[in-house]
Design a protein around this motif. Structure first.
Motif, mmCIF file in Angstrom:
data_model
loop_
_atom_site.group_PDB
_atom_site.id
_atom_site.type_symbol
_atom_site.label_atom_id
_atom_site.label_comp_id
_atom_site.label_asym_id
_atom_site.label_seq_id
_atom_site.Cartn_x
_atom_site.Cartn_y
_atom_site.Cartn_z
ATOM 1 N N ILE A 193 18.184 8.815 31.800
ATOM 2 C CA ILE A 193 17.804 8.960 30.424
ATOM 3 C C ILE A 193 18.916 9.475 29.639
ATOM 4 O O ILE A 193 19.308 10.619 30.066
ATOM 5 C CB ILE A 193 16.383 9.547 29.910
ATOM 6 C CG1 ILE A 193 15.259 8.957 30.887
ATOM 7 C CG2 ILE A 193 16.237 9.768 28.600
ATOM 8 C CD1 ILE A 193 14.024 9.745 30.946
ATOM 9 N N VAL A 217 20.220 11.332 26.161
ATOM 10 C CA VAL A 217 19.275 11.963 25.495
ATOM 11 C C VAL A 217 20.370 12.782 24.181
ATOM 12 O O VAL A 217 21.691 13.075 24.478
ATOM 13 C CB VAL A 217 18.829 13.166 26.164
ATOM 14 C CG1 VAL A 217 18.114 14.141 24.901
ATOM 15 C CG2 VAL A 217 17.800 12.938 26.940
ATOM 16 N N TYR A 277 25.855 10.295 23.063
ATOM 17 C CA TYR A 277 24.546 11.153 23.649
ATOM 18 C C TYR A 277 25.195 12.316 24.033
ATOM 19 O O TYR A 277 26.420 12.623 24.537
ATOM 20 C CB TYR A 277 23.757 10.318 24.691
ATOM 21 C CG TYR A 277 23.083 9.209 24.165
ATOM 22 C CD1 TYR A 277 21.916 9.319 23.571
ATOM 23 C CD2 TYR A 277 23.753 7.876 23.863
ATOM 24 C CE1 TYR A 277 21.078 8.191 23.119
ATOM 25 C CE2 TYR A 277 23.017 6.865 23.377
ATOM 26 C CZ TYR A 277 21.496 7.271 22.963
ATOM 27 O OH TYR A 277 21.209 6.105 22.243
ATOM 28 N N VAL A 304 8.932 8.667 29.368
ATOM 29 C CA VAL A 304 9.869 8.863 28.474
ATOM 30 C C VAL A 304 9.208 9.542 27.138
ATOM 31 O O VAL A 304 9.711 10.310 26.610
ATOM 32 C CB VAL A 304 10.569 7.635 28.246
ATOM 33 C CG1 VAL A 304 11.872 8.036 27.079
ATOM 34 C CG2 VAL A 304 11.412 7.404 29.446
ATOM 35 N N GLN A 314 10.965 12.543 25.229
ATOM 36 C CA GLN A 314 11.075 12.587 23.611
ATOM 37 C C GLN A 314 10.288 13.571 22.992
ATOM 38 O O GLN A 314 10.672 14.102 21.675
ATOM 39 C CB GLN A 314 10.780 11.221 23.228
ATOM 40 C CG GLN A 314 11.521 10.003 23.560
ATOM 41 C CD GLN A 314 11.024 8.718 22.991
ATOM 42 O OE1 GLN A 314 10.094 8.624 22.374
ATOM 43 N NE2 GLN A 314 11.912 7.737 23.290
ATOM 44 N N VAL A 339 14.762 17.290 21.181
ATOM 45 C CA VAL A 339 15.148 15.833 21.309
ATOM 46 C C VAL A 339 15.421 14.942 20.148
ATOM 47 O O VAL A 339 14.160 14.959 19.362
ATOM 48 C CB VAL A 339 14.423 15.345 22.569
ATOM 49 C CG1 VAL A 339 14.760 13.831 22.646
ATOM 50 C CG2 VAL A 339 14.648 16.025 23.798
ATOM 51 N N THR A 356 16.577 8.922 22.397
ATOM 52 C CA THR A 356 16.724 8.470 24.018
ATOM 53 C C THR A 356 17.321 7.330 24.063
ATOM 54 O O THR A 356 16.904 6.312 23.110
ATOM 55 C CB THR A 356 15.592 9.015 24.672
ATOM 56 O OG1 THR A 356 14.422 8.075 24.280
ATOM 57 C CG2 THR A 356 15.073 10.463 24.752
ATOM 58 N N THR A 409 17.253 4.563 27.527
ATOM 59 C CA THR A 409 16.627 4.761 29.143
ATOM 60 C C THR A 409 17.395 3.743 29.933
ATOM 61 O O THR A 409 17.296 2.387 29.168
ATOM 62 C CB THR A 409 15.148 4.386 29.091
ATOM 63 O OG1 THR A 409 14.556 5.802 28.227
ATOM 64 C CG2 THR A 409 14.650 4.629 30.637
#
Length: 80
Positions: free
Chosen positions: A6, A8, A39, A57, A62, A67, A70, A72
């Motif tokens: 993931i 972020v 990211y 997720v 999230q 955060v 995201t 994935t």
């Protein structure tokens, strides 16, 4: 087990806080790396076979404080 990564994006100045929080509070998170580019962090997560990735997720990652966004990546096979 299924492995996902993931990416972020964090609120400004919050990447280290988010990384610490993820490692401490989300059992499925095995590694968190800071990365350059669009990211801020990359999380490696191991989920049980059949576990709903979307729910994981949106419900576990999230919702972490700090955060912002995201992305994935679902993996298929690991090569050694």
């Amino acid at each position: 087990m299924q492995t996902i990564f993931i990416m972020v994006k964090c609120d400004l100045g919050r990447a280290y806080d988010v990384a610490d929080l993820a490692v401490q509070s989300v059992a499925e998170v095995s590694e968190v790396h800071s990365v350059s580019g669009q990211y801020d962090l990359m999380m490696k997560c191991f989920l049980e076979d059949g576990e709903d990735i979307g729910h994981f997720v949106t419900g576990q990652i999230q919702t972490l404080d700090g955060v912002k966004d995201t992305f994935t990546i679902i993996t298929f096979k690991a090569f050694t």
